[in-house]
Design a protein around this motif. Sequence first.
Motif, PDB file in Angstrom:
ATOM      1  N   VAL A  16       0.841  -1.200   0.000  1.00  0.00           N
ATOM      2  CA  VAL A  16       0.000   0.000   0.000  1.00  0.00           C
ATOM      3  C   VAL A  16       0.876   1.249   0.000  1.00  0.00           C
ATOM      4  O   VAL A  16       0.661   2.189  -0.782  1.00  0.00           O
ATOM      5  CB  VAL A  16      -0.949   0.004   1.212  1.00  0.00           C
ATOM      6  CG1 VAL A  16      -1.681   1.340   1.319  1.00  0.00           C
ATOM      7  CG2 VAL A  16      -1.948  -1.150   1.121  1.00  0.00           C
ATOM      8  N   ALA A  17       1.880   1.259   0.866  1.00  0.00           N
ATOM      9  CA  ALA A  17       2.736   2.440   0.987  1.00  0.00           C
ATOM     10  C   ALA A  17       3.551   2.691  -0.282  1.00  0.00           C
ATOM     11  O   ALA A  17       3.819   3.842  -0.638  1.00  0.00           O
ATOM     12  CB  ALA A  17       3.660   2.281   2.191  1.00  0.00           C
ATOM     13  N   ASP A  18       3.964   1.609  -0.959  1.00  0.00           N
ATOM     14  CA  ASP A  18       4.811   1.749  -2.145  1.00  0.00           C
ATOM     15  C   ASP A  18       4.014   1.985  -3.427  1.00  0.00           C
ATOM     16  O   ASP A  18       4.578   2.410  -4.439  1.00  0.00           O
ATOM     17  CB  ASP A  18       5.670   0.492  -2.321  1.00  0.00           C
ATOM     18  CG  ASP A  18       6.728   0.341  -1.231  1.00  0.00           C
ATOM     19  OD1 ASP A  18       6.975   1.334  -0.514  1.00  0.00           O
ATOM     20  OD2 ASP A  18       7.282  -0.761  -1.107  1.00  0.00           O
ATOM     21  N   ALA A  19       2.711   1.678  -3.401  1.00  0.00           N
ATOM     22  CA  ALA A  19       1.917   1.746  -4.630  1.00  0.00           C
ATOM     23  C   ALA A  19       1.918   3.124  -5.291  1.00  0.00           C
ATOM     24  O   ALA A  19       2.076   3.216  -6.520  1.00  0.00           O
ATOM     25  CB  ALA A  19       0.488   1.289  -4.347  1.00  0.00           C
ATOM     26  N   PRO A  20       1.745   4.221  -4.553  1.00  0.00           N
ATOM     27  CA  PRO A  20       1.650   5.522  -5.239  1.00  0.00           C
ATOM     28  C   PRO A  20       2.862   5.859  -6.097  1.00  0.00           C
ATOM     29  O   PRO A  20       2.705   6.337  -7.233  1.00  0.00           O
ATOM     30  CB  PRO A  20       1.485   6.513  -4.079  1.00  0.00           C
ATOM     31  CG  PRO A  20       0.834   5.713  -3.002  1.00  0.00           C
ATOM     32  CD  PRO A  20       1.464   4.357  -3.104  1.00  0.00           C
ATOM     33  N   GLU A  21       4.064   5.615  -5.584  1.00  0.00           N
ATOM     34  CA  GLU A  21       5.243   5.982  -6.358  1.00  0.00           C
ATOM     35  C   GLU A  21       5.368   5.110  -7.600  1.00  0.00           C
ATOM     36  O   GLU A  21       5.757   5.591  -8.678  1.00  0.00           O
ATOM     37  CB  GLU A  21       6.496   5.860  -5.499  1.00  0.00           C
ATOM     38  CG  GLU A  21       7.742   6.469  -6.135  1.00  0.00           C
ATOM     39  CD  GLU A  21       7.571   7.958  -6.469  1.00  0.00           C
ATOM     40  OE1 GLU A  21       8.242   8.429  -7.415  1.00  0.00           O
ATOM     41  OE2 GLU A  21       6.770   8.650  -5.799  1.00  0.00           O
ATOM     42  N   LYS A  22       5.042   3.833  -7.496  1.00  0.00           N
ATOM     43  CA  LYS A  22       5.081   2.965  -8.672  1.00  0.00           C
ATOM     44  C   LYS A  22       4.068   3.427  -9.716  1.00  0.00           C
ATOM     45  O   LYS A  22       4.344   3.387 -10.919  1.00  0.00           O
ATOM     46  CB  LYS A  22       4.796   1.520  -8.261  1.00  0.00           C
ATOM     47  CG  LYS A  22       5.910   0.879  -7.442  1.00  0.00           C
ATOM     48  CD  LYS A  22       5.575  -0.564  -7.092  1.00  0.00           C
ATOM     49  CE  LYS A  22       6.702  -1.198  -6.303  1.00  0.00           C
ATOM     50  NZ  LYS A  22       6.406  -2.609  -5.923  1.00  0.00           N
ATOM     51  N   ILE A  23       2.914   3.848  -9.259  1.00  0.00           N
ATOM     52  CA  ILE A  23       1.882   4.318 -10.184  1.00  0.00           C
ATOM     53  C   ILE A  23       2.303   5.627 -10.838  1.00  0.00           C
ATOM     54  O   ILE A  23       2.104   5.839 -12.036  1.00  0.00           O
ATOM     55  CB  ILE A  23       0.538   4.457  -9.441  1.00  0.00           C
ATOM     56  CG1 ILE A  23       0.010   3.072  -9.049  1.00  0.00           C
ATOM     57  CG2 ILE A  23      -0.484   5.206 -10.287  1.00  0.00           C
ATOM     58  CD1 ILE A  23      -1.164   3.101  -8.099  1.00  0.00           C
ATOM     59  N   ARG A  24       2.906   6.512 -10.059  1.00  0.00           N
ATOM     60  CA  ARG A  24       3.363   7.791 -10.631  1.00  0.00           C
ATOM     61  C   ARG A  24       4.397   7.557 -11.732  1.00  0.00           C
ATOM     62  O   ARG A  24       4.426   8.274 -12.725  1.00  0.00           O
ATOM     63  CB  ARG A  24       3.952   8.676  -9.536  1.00  0.00           C
ATOM     64  CG  ARG A  24       2.942   9.190  -8.513  1.00  0.00           C
ATOM     65  CD  ARG A  24       3.606  10.137  -7.522  1.00  0.00           C
ATOM     66  NE  ARG A  24       2.689  10.542  -6.466  1.00  0.00           N
ATOM     67  CZ  ARG A  24       2.722  10.080  -5.213  1.00  0.00           C
ATOM     68  NH1 ARG A  24       3.657   9.199  -4.866  1.00  0.00           N
ATOM     69  NH2 ARG A  24       1.844  10.484  -4.320  1.00  0.00           N
ATOM     70  N   LYS A  25       5.258   6.560 -11.539  1.00  0.00           N
ATOM     71  CA  LYS A  25       6.329   6.310 -12.501  1.00  0.00           C
ATOM     72  C   LYS A  25       5.879   5.444 -13.674  1.00  0.00           C
ATOM     73  O   LYS A  25       6.446   5.548 -14.763  1.00  0.00           O
ATOM     74  CB  LYS A  25       7.508   5.622 -11.795  1.00  0.00           C
ATOM     75  CG  LYS A  25       8.250   6.509 -10.809  1.00  0.00           C
ATOM     76  CD  LYS A  25       9.403   5.742 -10.167  1.00  0.00           C
ATOM     77  CE  LYS A  25      10.193   6.631  -9.210  1.00  0.00           C
ATOM     78  NZ  LYS A  25      11.302   5.881  -8.557  1.00  0.00           N
ATOM     79  N   GLY A  26       4.876   4.595 -13.468  1.00  0.00           N
ATOM     80  CA  GLY A  26       4.590   3.568 -14.451  1.00  0.00           C
ATOM     81  C   GLY A  26       3.292   3.685 -15.208  1.00  0.00           C
ATOM     82  O   GLY A  26       2.983   2.812 -16.031  1.00  0.00           O
ATOM     83  N   THR A  27       2.503   4.740 -14.972  1.00  0.00           N
ATOM     84  CA  THR A  27       1.221   4.870 -15.663  1.00  0.00           C
ATOM     85  C   THR A  27       1.159   6.207 -16.404  1.00  0.00           C
ATOM     86  O   THR A  27       1.956   7.110 -16.144  1.00  0.00           O
ATOM     87  CB  THR A  27       0.045   4.768 -14.671  1.00  0.00           C
ATOM     88  OG1 THR A  27       0.097   5.854 -13.745  1.00  0.00           O
ATOM     89  CG2 THR A  27       0.086   3.450 -13.908  1.00  0.00           C
ATOM     90  N   PRO A  28       0.209   6.360 -17.324  1.00  0.00           N
ATOM     91  CA  PRO A  28       0.137   7.587 -18.123  1.00  0.00           C
ATOM     92  C   PRO A  28      -0.075   8.835 -17.273  1.00  0.00           C
ATOM     93  O   PRO A  28      -0.704   8.797 -16.219  1.00  0.00           O
ATOM     94  CB  PRO A  28      -1.072   7.336 -19.038  1.00  0.00           C
ATOM     95  CG  PRO A  28      -1.202   5.855 -19.108  1.00  0.00           C
ATOM     96  CD  PRO A  28      -0.778   5.348 -17.768  1.00  0.00           C
ATOM     97  N   GLU A  29       0.433   9.940 -17.773  1.00  0.00           N
ATOM     98  CA  GLU A  29       0.371  11.200 -17.028  1.00  0.00           C
ATOM     99  C   GLU A  29      -1.062  11.628 -16.752  1.00  0.00           C
ATOM    100  O   GLU A  29      -1.359  12.186 -15.697  1.00  0.00           O
ATOM    101  CB  GLU A  29       1.103  12.303 -17.801  1.00  0.00           C
ATOM    102  CG  GLU A  29       2.609  12.110 -17.880  1.00  0.00           C
ATOM    103  CD  GLU A  29       3.293  13.231 -18.640  1.00  0.00           C
ATOM    104  OE1 GLU A  29       2.589  14.216 -18.989  1.00  0.00           O
ATOM    105  OE2 GLU A  29       4.502  13.131 -18.889  1.00  0.00           O
ATOM    106  N   ASP A  30      -1.972  11.378 -17.706  1.00  0.00           N
ATOM    107  CA  ASP A  30      -3.343  11.834 -17.485  1.00  0.00           C
ATOM    108  C   ASP A  30      -4.013  11.045 -16.360  1.00  0.00           C
ATOM    109  O   ASP A  30      -4.803  11.603 -15.587  1.00  0.00           O
ATOM    110  CB  ASP A  30      -4.164  11.785 -18.764  1.00  0.00           C
ATOM    111  CG  ASP A  30      -4.187  10.419 -19.432  1.00  0.00           C
ATOM    112  OD1 ASP A  30      -3.485   9.497 -18.974  1.00  0.00           O
ATOM    113  OD2 ASP A  30      -4.917  10.271 -20.443  1.00  0.00           O
TER     114      ASP A  30
END
Length: 681
Positions: A582-596
Amino acid sequence: MNRFRRSRRSAVSASLSCVLALLLAGCTGERPPNSGETDRPGTSTAASSSEGGELPDVVPQPSSMIPNGGDVRVSGKVVVVADPAVEPWTRTLAVRVLRATGAEEVVVREPGRPIGDSDLRVRLGSRWSPTIRKTFQDTELDFPDGDEKLASEGYAISVREGQNPAIVLGGMDPAGAYYAVQTLRQLATPGRVAGVAVLDEPEMPTRGVIEGFYGSPWTHAERMDQLAFYGSVKLNSYVYAPKDDPYHRDRWRDPYPADRLRRLDELRQQAMQHHVKFTFALSPGKSICFSDPADWRALTDKLQSLYDIGIRSFSIPFDDIDYAEWNCESDHAEYGAPSARAAGVAQARLLNRLQREFLDAHAGTTPLQTVPTEYSDTENSPYKSAIRQRLDPVVEVMWTGEGVIPDGITVDDAASAEQVWGRKPVLWDNYPVNDYDATEGLMMLGPYAERQPGMGLRLAGLVINPMNQAAASKVVEISAADFAWNSTAFDERRAWHQAAEYLAGDRFRGDEQRLSPDSGTVDALMVFFDLNHTAVLPDGEPWLEPAPELRRRLDEFREAWDGDASNRKRAVSELRGYARSVADAPEKIRKGTPEDFVSDVRPWLRATDLWGDALLATLDGLSARAAGNSATASEEFRRAAELADRATSVRTVEGETLPQGPVRLADGVLDDFVRQAPDMR
């Protein structure tokens, strides 16, 4: 349900002969900038090959797909033999797919022209070609010689290796051929295409999205992106009906300014190129005088201005209005005292006249569409009786299920709606829309759930009402596309996971490189989706359980904690692994998903940062308590409470969401656990 699936598969197989006869091709127009036509809801690499007996994942799930020999390798020179009728858009997409898969050179030729040497031949198009017919007869799908047809938008694919490896694609119509290439895109992995035979057709004729929410409308760029995305997942309908566009509702009589009209024309062209029907909705119900010739002229003049730029599909909704009074005295004289039945009579008369005098008199138009004022139940009423008895049967009627926000929709519900409206309705599904008070602070990222498979038999179509956040709405849009195309084979967990794979990068980027989804990003998204797995009724009662996976883990933890004290250390350790996810998910999502997508969910990512740290601190406190260190436990619980306070202070972006307020995720699950943990002895 099983009987329906077998009979549908049998009907699909029984309809091949005509699809072999009419292998026509895709969509029209030149490619607009950044059109996104190669976006795809991904196929995991592990499941992409048919050589090991696994069938590739395709979204939407095809009606019928079987192994057809080994995979076909794609390299060197590939020749695409395309009929003259194959339109530029479909040709372009096919070339991009093949180049991205591994072809060094792709040459497009028409039948009868010299082909020369090639490493692979692709056949696209063709009518009653003996070669094409033999190709499909050599598969193990049941292709009889009768006169049956696939449904509109149906298509067939054969991918087979051998001495002369070949790929054959074609559709019942231009949309079907376009969808065949979209499926080819999902059968492809670097260097190869899965060896399968596919025979496919949609269950529902109308499948799409209605931008019908209150609050900040989507931007023009978001709409352009959405329309391209719809084509990639075989959604074929978009209804333009944003409540906060003044020219759609409050100022419906006023013509659109030139710049707005130009943007609507761009949307129409984008929709056409991706085989999406662009429907313009005009909502006059708040102020129209049904008996006033001036209002009739204003209505038809407005529709004419949109017809003049190429729009051919129209909707006149009468939702969210008060029909207990007329807007003019002449309506009282014409229809009598205000009443539900009188409103139904007036609306039906206007809609019938529009269908007869405007749409039938204008070439190329599709049947008129409406949303009745009583749109959210199937109880008979004077209003519904008036609509059922008087409304032209060709006019399409939208219905939201049993309730404005239904907690489930069944086949029986749809059958009742068909009976009460006198026609199969189009389901306007108010999920994942988040524009009503009970959704304050919620991001709807759950699966498309509590909708019974098989509803396509009773519905004319399905359109979902999305969130203010366009990119984030794709999570549910992918699932809804899967359901609308083939509800009998629908698996909500599979479709939900496919949305994570799509966002994690399983899509084409440029002409030469094709990325598979990053598994770490997929896992992070599934954790984040679970935290935002919720949907609520207008009274705030959830109809989708909040954070079911986290809740399950926390319940298991509580049970272990309340049991043998010797198990507490192990219980903390097991939950800590998920807490770290849970704690690590946001940074992975910020780096690995589209900007929009990141932009849409940024406040929820920030809240997840804080809640993840609060959960870890809570576990540190419980671990210290299990070890008998009360001072450390108290300090960690204090730190967890501070982080939780900060998490609850994160707010939605002003102006982007209606309603606005503090962000909520895992509501009543994560917050309750962090708050109650200090009392666990």
